[in-house]
Design an enzyme around this catalytic site. Structure first.
Site, PDB file in Angstrom:
ATOM      1  CG  HIS A 214      -1.627   1.277   1.462  1.00 17.17           C
ATOM      2  ND1 HIS A 214      -2.854   1.563   0.920  1.00 17.17           N
ATOM      3  CD2 HIS A 214      -1.259   2.385   2.182  1.00 17.17           C
ATOM      4  CE1 HIS A 214      -3.232   2.774   1.297  1.00 17.17           C
ATOM      5  NE2 HIS A 214      -2.281   3.294   2.061  1.00 17.17           N
ATOM      6  CD  GLU A 215       1.925   3.468   3.729  1.00 16.62           C
ATOM      7  OE1 GLU A 215       2.175   4.572   3.194  1.00 16.62           O
ATOM      8  OE2 GLU A 215       0.930   3.290   4.455  1.00 16.62           O
ATOM      9  CG  HIS A 218       0.363   6.226  -1.105  1.00 18.42           C
ATOM     10  ND1 HIS A 218      -0.833   6.760  -1.549  1.00 18.42           N
ATOM     11  CD2 HIS A 218       0.083   5.652   0.107  1.00 18.42           C
ATOM     12  CE1 HIS A 218      -1.785   6.522  -0.659  1.00 18.42           C
ATOM     13  NE2 HIS A 218      -1.260   5.856   0.346  1.00 18.42           N
ATOM     14  CD  GLU A 269      -4.322   6.827   2.089  1.00 16.28           C
ATOM     15  OE1 GLU A 269      -4.098   5.642   2.377  1.00 16.28           O
ATOM     16  OE2 GLU A 269      -3.430   7.704   2.083  1.00 16.28           O
TER      17      GLU A 269
END
Length: 386
Positions: A214-215, A218, A269
């Site tokens: 997920h990070e 970004h 997100e």
């Protein structure tokens, strides 16, 4: 005789007075009519405009009534007095917006972004910002030899190399000893920061891959650059609200942030959840473990604000979204031939056991080059090169 003369004289005076009165009234009428028209215009706040059928002044020019509602009245005033600059600015802005539309990798969402990856890395992920973070957490960053650092570095490397989405830059991993902070983030250019409070929600290596995927997503999607690009709309919205509603700058900024910035942040997100899920599957990490992580977060966090006030979707909504995306991620997982590699939990559990058996290490020395070939060291030993 004298009586008749007196009556005739009086009648003559009366006639002359009536004539003078009629003459004065005839001269006064245009002025009164003008005053009445002016008063009517003031009460109705009318202004001249071509093409309006609501009023005609007999000279080919027609008028439209002004609104009594403050924001609409200000909008009418601005449009009447600054119409040409507004049209030029709006047209130019529209062309600039369309020219800078692009597609996000993996999710294929169309978005506005005029900040290049190089600019994002140099300005938004600058060395000064990176060194400032190192200075802030200097006494709590675990060294490169720590099991947590090695484990996170291993997962980051696998996610990036297996998916073929290794972004340019120098990837570095830093684990911050703080069990009360549930957070992880990646700066533009590949600086990874993970708090130990986040690790307690990761049951195994695959669950950790869900967090890191997920990070990293970004960074892959250049969300920082998109936020910087969209800030011009947030500032324009704040200025418009301040002008039309006649409120303070701080309040207009908060409203603009609530209306424009936070919904876009929630979109990013959710997009990072999706991209991270696909990256997990491509790296042969079971994508269902991402669902398990957010279920753990939902069970532990009972104090979330309402979603519309937050920059993140609620944990419950994230769980529901990931459930919808799981079939697609599972197909990617199976197409990669990963079905026989579901058991990847050993390293992570062993790392936690080792951590429990030794005292917490607090060192001012930053991690070494975990990602570089063995034995390579830079002059600056706080760099973890990928």
């Amino acid at each position: 005789m004298n009586v008749f003369s007196t009556l005739r004289a009086a009648a003559g005076k009366t006639a002359r007075s009536a004539q003078l009165s009629r003459s004065f009234q005839s001269r006064r009428t245009p002025f009164l009519q003008h005053q009445q028209r002016f008063a009517s215009w003031q009460r109705g706040r009318r202004y001249e405009r071509f093409g309006d059928q609501s009023f005609n002044n007999g000279q080919g020019k027609q008028q439209q009534q002004w609104s009594n509602f403050g924001p609409v009245y200000r909008a009418q005033y601005i449009w009447r007095n600054y119409r040409t600059p507004l049209i030029v600015a709006g047209g130019g802005g529209g062309v600039f917006y369309i020219y800078n539309l692009e597609e996000v990798p993996v999710s294929h969402r169309r978005r506005f972004n005029f900040v290049s990856p190089d600019m994002e890395r140099q300005v938004l992920g600058s060395e000064n910002a990176y060194k400032s973070l190192l200075q802030e957490y200097r006494n709590r960053i675990l060294p490169a030899e720590h099991p947590y650092t090695r484990l996170v570095a291993k997962v980051v490397k696998r996610l990036l190399t297996s998916t073929g989405r290794l972004a340019d830059g120098e990837w570095r991993v830093h684990i911050i000893q703080d069990d009360n902070t549930t957070n992880a983030f990646v700066m533009p250019g590949g600086k990874v920061f993970v708090f130990t409070g986040m690790l307690k929600f990761c049951e195994d290596e695959a669950t950790l891959a869900g967090v890191l995927g997920h990070e990293i997503a970004h960074n892959v999607a250049h969300h920082t650059a998109e936020r910087a690009s969209r800030s011009i709309f947030v500032m324009a919205g704040a200025l418009a609200l301040s002008t039309l509603i006649d409120i303070s700058g701080n309040l207009s900024s908060e409203l603009s942030d609530l209306i424009l910035s936070r919904p876009n942040s929630r979109t990013q997100e959710s997009e990072a959840d999706y991209i991270g899920l696909i990256m997990m599957a491509e790296s042969c990490y079971d994508p269902s473990k991402a669902l398990r992580f957010w279920e753990n977060m939902t069970a532990a966090d009972k104090g979330q604000p309402p979603q519309f006030l937050s920059t993140h979707p609620s944990h419950m909504n994230r769980v529901e979204q990931i459930k919808k995306w799981l079939p697609e991620a599972q197909r990617v997982y199976e197409d990669r031939g990963c079905a026989s590699l579901r058991s990847l939990a050993g390293d992570f559990r062993n790392s936690f056991r080792q951590q429990q058996q030794q005292p917490v290490i607090k060192s001012g020395r930053q991690p070494a080059d975990v990602f570089s070939p063995r034995g390579r060291r830079d002059n600056d030993d706080d760099d973890d090169y990928f």
